[in-house]
Design a protein around this motif. Structure first.
Motif, PDB file in Angstrom:
ATOM      1  N   ALA A 130       0.817  -1.207   0.000  1.00 51.78           N
ATOM      2  CA  ALA A 130       0.000   0.000   0.000  1.00 51.78           C
ATOM      3  C   ALA A 130       0.854   1.261   0.000  1.00 51.78           C
ATOM      4  CB  ALA A 130      -0.928  -0.009   1.220  1.00 51.78           C
ATOM      5  N   THR A 131       1.289   1.636  -1.159  1.00 45.86           N
ATOM      6  CA  THR A 131       2.067   2.855  -1.313  1.00 45.86           C
ATOM      7  C   THR A 131       1.909   3.341  -2.745  1.00 45.86           C
ATOM      8  OG1 THR A 131       4.288   3.807  -1.118  1.00 45.86           O
ATOM      9  CG2 THR A 131       4.177   1.563  -1.918  1.00 45.86           C
ATOM     10  N   GLN A 132       2.395   4.536  -2.984  1.00 49.19           N
ATOM     11  CA  GLN A 132       2.437   5.049  -4.360  1.00 49.19           C
ATOM     12  C   GLN A 132       3.304   4.100  -5.189  1.00 49.19           C
ATOM     13  OE1 GLN A 132       1.466   8.433  -4.955  1.00 49.19           O
ATOM     14  NE2 GLN A 132       2.385   8.817  -6.929  1.00 49.19           N
ATOM     15  N   PRO A 133       2.820   3.538  -6.286  1.00 48.09           N
ATOM     16  CA  PRO A 133       3.646   2.588  -7.045  1.00 48.09           C
ATOM     17  C   PRO A 133       4.904   3.259  -7.605  1.00 48.09           C
ATOM     18  CG  PRO A 133       1.376   2.661  -7.871  1.00 48.09           C
ATOM     19  CD  PRO A 133       1.507   3.758  -6.888  1.00 48.09           C
ATOM     20  N   PRO A 134       5.975   2.540  -7.789  1.00 48.48           N
ATOM     21  CA  PRO A 134       6.063   1.108  -7.510  1.00 48.48           C
ATOM     22  C   PRO A 134       6.297   0.815  -6.024  1.00 48.48           C
ATOM     23  CG  PRO A 134       8.182   1.921  -8.283  1.00 48.48           C
ATOM     24  CD  PRO A 134       7.248   3.095  -8.300  1.00 48.48           C
ATOM     25  N   ALA A 135       5.655  -0.245  -5.532  1.00 46.91           N
ATOM     26  CA  ALA A 135       5.961  -0.741  -4.191  1.00 46.91           C
ATOM     27  C   ALA A 135       7.310  -1.460  -4.306  1.00 46.91           C
ATOM     28  CB  ALA A 135       4.878  -1.709  -3.742  1.00 46.91           C
ATOM     29  N   ILE A 136       8.290  -0.961  -3.559  1.00 48.62           N
ATOM     30  CA  ILE A 136       9.636  -1.531  -3.672  1.00 48.62           C
ATOM     31  C   ILE A 136       9.860  -2.564  -2.576  1.00 48.62           C
ATOM     32  CG2 ILE A 136      12.111  -0.999  -3.639  1.00 48.62           C
ATOM     33  CD1 ILE A 136      11.337   1.846  -4.627  1.00 48.62           C
ATOM     34  N   ILE A 137      10.308  -3.734  -3.001  1.00 47.03           N
ATOM     35  CA  ILE A 137      10.608  -4.806  -2.045  1.00 47.03           C
ATOM     36  C   ILE A 137      12.094  -5.121  -2.137  1.00 47.03           C
ATOM     37  CG2 ILE A 137      10.097  -7.183  -1.351  1.00 47.03           C
ATOM     38  CD1 ILE A 137       7.358  -6.905  -2.647  1.00 47.03           C
ATOM     39  N   LEU A 138      12.803  -4.926  -1.029  1.00 44.32           N
ATOM     40  CA  LEU A 138      14.244  -5.160  -0.986  1.00 44.32           C
ATOM     41  C   LEU A 138      14.512  -6.513  -0.327  1.00 44.32           C
ATOM     42  CD1 LEU A 138      17.071  -3.690  -1.398  1.00 44.32           C
ATOM     43  CD2 LEU A 138      16.895  -3.071   1.022  1.00 44.32           C
ATOM     44  N   MET A 139      15.340  -7.321  -0.975  1.00 42.48           N
ATOM     45  CA  MET A 139      15.657  -8.643  -0.428  1.00 42.48           C
ATOM     46  C   MET A 139      17.033  -8.604   0.226  1.00 42.48           C
ATOM     47  SD  MET A 139      12.964  -9.952  -1.707  1.00 42.48           S
ATOM     48  CE  MET A 139      13.066 -11.718  -1.478  1.00 42.48           C
ATOM     49  N   ALA A 140      17.133  -9.141   1.434  1.00 43.76           N
ATOM     50  CA  ALA A 140      18.416  -9.151   2.138  1.00 43.76           C
ATOM     51  C   ALA A 140      18.685 -10.543   2.667  1.00 43.76           C
ATOM     52  CB  ALA A 140      18.369  -8.155   3.298  1.00 43.76           C
ATOM     53  N   GLY A 141      19.955 -10.901   2.735  1.00 45.79           N
ATOM     54  CA  GLY A 141      20.292 -12.215   3.290  1.00 45.79           C
ATOM     55  C   GLY A 141      21.640 -12.687   2.786  1.00 45.79           C
ATOM     56  N   LEU A 142      22.138 -13.758   3.366  1.00 39.90           N
ATOM     57  CA  LEU A 142      23.439 -14.293   2.966  1.00 39.90           C
ATOM     58  C   LEU A 142      23.363 -14.938   1.586  1.00 39.90           C
ATOM     59  CD1 LEU A 142      24.745 -16.023   6.223  1.00 39.90           C
ATOM     60  CD2 LEU A 142      25.360 -13.771   5.309  1.00 39.90           C
ATOM     61  N   GLN A 143      24.527 -15.074   0.982  1.00 40.01           N
ATOM     62  CA  GLN A 143      24.607 -15.774  -0.308  1.00 40.01           C
ATOM     63  C   GLN A 143      24.132 -17.219  -0.124  1.00 40.01           C
ATOM     64  OE1 GLN A 143      28.344 -15.193  -2.413  1.00 40.01           O
ATOM     65  NE2 GLN A 143      28.208 -17.252  -3.237  1.00 40.01           N
ATOM     66  N   GLY A 144      23.303 -17.654  -1.043  1.00 42.66           N
ATOM     67  CA  GLY A 144      22.821 -19.036  -0.966  1.00 42.66           C
ATOM     68  C   GLY A 144      21.543 -19.192  -0.153  1.00 42.66           C
ATOM     69  N   ALA A 181      18.597   2.957   2.420  1.00 46.56           N
ATOM     70  CA  ALA A 181      18.343   4.386   2.625  1.00 46.56           C
ATOM     71  C   ALA A 181      18.012   5.067   1.293  1.00 46.56           C
ATOM     72  CB  ALA A 181      19.556   5.038   3.276  1.00 46.56           C
ATOM     73  N   ALA A 182      18.655   4.611   0.227  1.00 42.96           N
ATOM     74  CA  ALA A 182      18.436   5.249  -1.070  1.00 42.96           C
ATOM     75  C   ALA A 182      17.090   4.855  -1.694  1.00 42.96           C
ATOM     76  CB  ALA A 182      19.576   4.893  -2.029  1.00 42.96           C
ATOM     77  N   VAL A 183      16.687   3.601  -1.560  1.00 47.38           N
ATOM     78  CA  VAL A 183      15.473   3.178  -2.285  1.00 47.38           C
ATOM     79  C   VAL A 183      14.199   3.257  -1.438  1.00 47.38           C
ATOM     80  CG1 VAL A 183      16.868   1.653  -3.756  1.00 47.38           C
ATOM     81  CG2 VAL A 183      15.548   0.663  -1.891  1.00 47.38           C
ATOM     82  N   LYS A 184      14.362   3.351  -0.124  1.00 42.42           N
ATOM     83  CA  LYS A 184      13.217   3.444   0.807  1.00 42.42           C
ATOM     84  C   LYS A 184      12.120   2.427   0.483  1.00 42.42           C
ATOM     85  CE  LYS A 184      14.009   8.387   1.396  1.00 42.42           C
ATOM     86  NZ  LYS A 184      14.963   8.475   0.256  1.00 42.42           N
ATOM     87  N   PRO A 185      12.434   1.153   0.612  1.00 40.59           N
ATOM     88  CA  PRO A 185      11.447   0.124   0.262  1.00 40.59           C
ATOM     89  C   PRO A 185      10.290   0.074   1.259  1.00 40.59           C
ATOM     90  CG  PRO A 185      13.359  -0.862   1.331  1.00 40.59           C
ATOM     91  CD  PRO A 185      13.681   0.596   1.144  1.00 40.59           C
ATOM     92  N   ILE A 186       9.135  -0.331   0.797  1.00 36.37           N
ATOM     93  CA  ILE A 186       8.010  -0.518   1.731  1.00 36.37           C
ATOM     94  C   ILE A 186       8.140  -1.866   2.442  1.00 36.37           C
ATOM     95  CG2 ILE A 186       6.437  -1.417  -0.077  1.00 36.37           C
ATOM     96  CD1 ILE A 186       4.246   0.203   1.651  1.00 36.37           C
ATOM     97  N   GLU A 187       8.782  -2.811   1.763  1.00 36.07           N
ATOM     98  CA  GLU A 187       9.060  -4.112   2.396  1.00 36.07           C
ATOM     99  C   GLU A 187      10.560  -4.401   2.308  1.00 36.07           C
ATOM    100  OE1 GLU A 187       7.347  -6.467   3.994  1.00 36.07           O
ATOM    101  OE2 GLU A 187       5.226  -6.154   3.502  1.00 36.07           O
TER     102      GLU A 187
END
Ligand code: GDP
Length: 296
Positions: free
Chosen positions: A96-110, A210-216
């Protein structure tokens, strides 16, 4: 095959059938079995300790109703408490945000980030009819960018090309710009992971966040990591304001203890589970089912 917890407790409590209440005395021995069952399910030790303390508090003084044995009554308390700790009801993605809703994925390799991007892209397209763009900010492994392109194609999502010569933030900004100009609903941003927690990786993803300000901001973690999932979860949770967790590789023989550990450490809801390498292998997370899996 290990006995499930109900059977194990039944053995412990044979002698106390007919007792109408769970007391300090009758539950101590049973709680030892609960503790073992949780450790066998790969819940991290400090999490097990906290959990047992909570269950003890909740269980003592409870009446054992009707035909239940004290063991069954305690399993009920443990199951309810596990379910509640893992979030009670289901948590869904917030778009629920002004599109595009940005989803950032984080985690270790693999951990399964790229695969999960493909799975989410497919799910969002097919179930929610969203127009989905993907982009890879992994400038360390050209193969990672190619892999994202391949899964995006399979998922029917558009892929925004990037190269290892670019900076992650520049890539992300260009993708956001493209998504805005072409009316995408969702932008899935894949990121570089390392084999272990690493300061440079954390600084990079913090800056990207900080740069992309994802909603998720989804933390992707391999359920097979078991006890080690805790340290990884703690590090990512301290570095980033996570909004949810994806627990992958639950199609293997992981007992699911990582679900409880990660939830305990981050306080963030598990939103999805990965249940296979195929793009259809993404499930919503059901705390009550996970509680049953952990209890065996
Ligand atoms: P990344 O480095 O975090 O992007 O991880 P990848 O998406 O490349 O996944 C690493 C490996 O784990 C690949 O071989 C994937 O096919 C596999 N994988 C990812 N998610 C799952 C899952 O839910 N179940 C299984 N069995 N394998 C998975």
């Amino acid at each position: 095959m290990l006995d499930n917890l109900t059977q194990r407790l039944a053995k412990v409590v044979k002698t106390m059938r007919g007792q109408a209440r769970l007391t300090e005395d009758n539950i101590s021995e049973m709680l030892r079995e609960v503790r073992l069952a949780l450790l066998e399910a790969d819940v991290a030790l400090p999490v097990v300790k906290d959990f047992i303390a909570k269950v003890r508090e909740k269980a003592v003084g409870q009446d054992v109703i009707g035909s239940l044995t004290p063991g069954q009554a305690l399993v009920g308390v443990v199951h309810r408490e596990l379910t509640e700790l893992m979030g009670g009801a289901q948590a869904t993605l917030n778009l629920a945000t002004q599109p595009p809703a940005i989803i950032l994925m984080a985690g270790l390799q693999g951990a399964g980030k790229t695969t999960t991007v493909g799975k989410l892209a497919k799910m969002l397209r097919e179930k929610q009819k969203k127009k989905v763009l993907t982009v890879s900010c992994d400038v360390y492994r050209p193969a990672a960018i190619d892999q994202l392109q391949a899964v995006s194609q399979q998922a029917g999502a558009e892929f925004f090309p990037s190269t290892v010569a670019q900076k992650p933030i520049d890539i992300a900004n260009a993708a956001i710009d493209h998504a805005r100009r072409h009316y995408f609903d969702v932008l899935l941003v894949d990121t570089a992971g390392r084999l272990a927690i690493d300061e440079a990786m954390m600084e990079e993803i913090k800056a990207l966040h900080a740069a992309v300000k994802p909603i998720e901001t989804l933390f992707v973690v391999d359920a097979m990591l078991g006890q080690d999932a805790v340290n990884t979860a703690r590090a990512f949770n301290e570095a980033l304001p996570l909004t949810g967790v994806v627990l992958t590789k639950l199609d293997g023989d992981a007992r699911g203890g990582a679900a409880l550990s990660v939830r305990h450490v981050t306080g963030k809801p598990i939103k999805f589970t990965g249940v296979g390498e195929k793009l259809t292998g993404l499930d919503e997370f059901y705390p009550d089912r996970m509680a049953s899996r952990i209890l065996g």
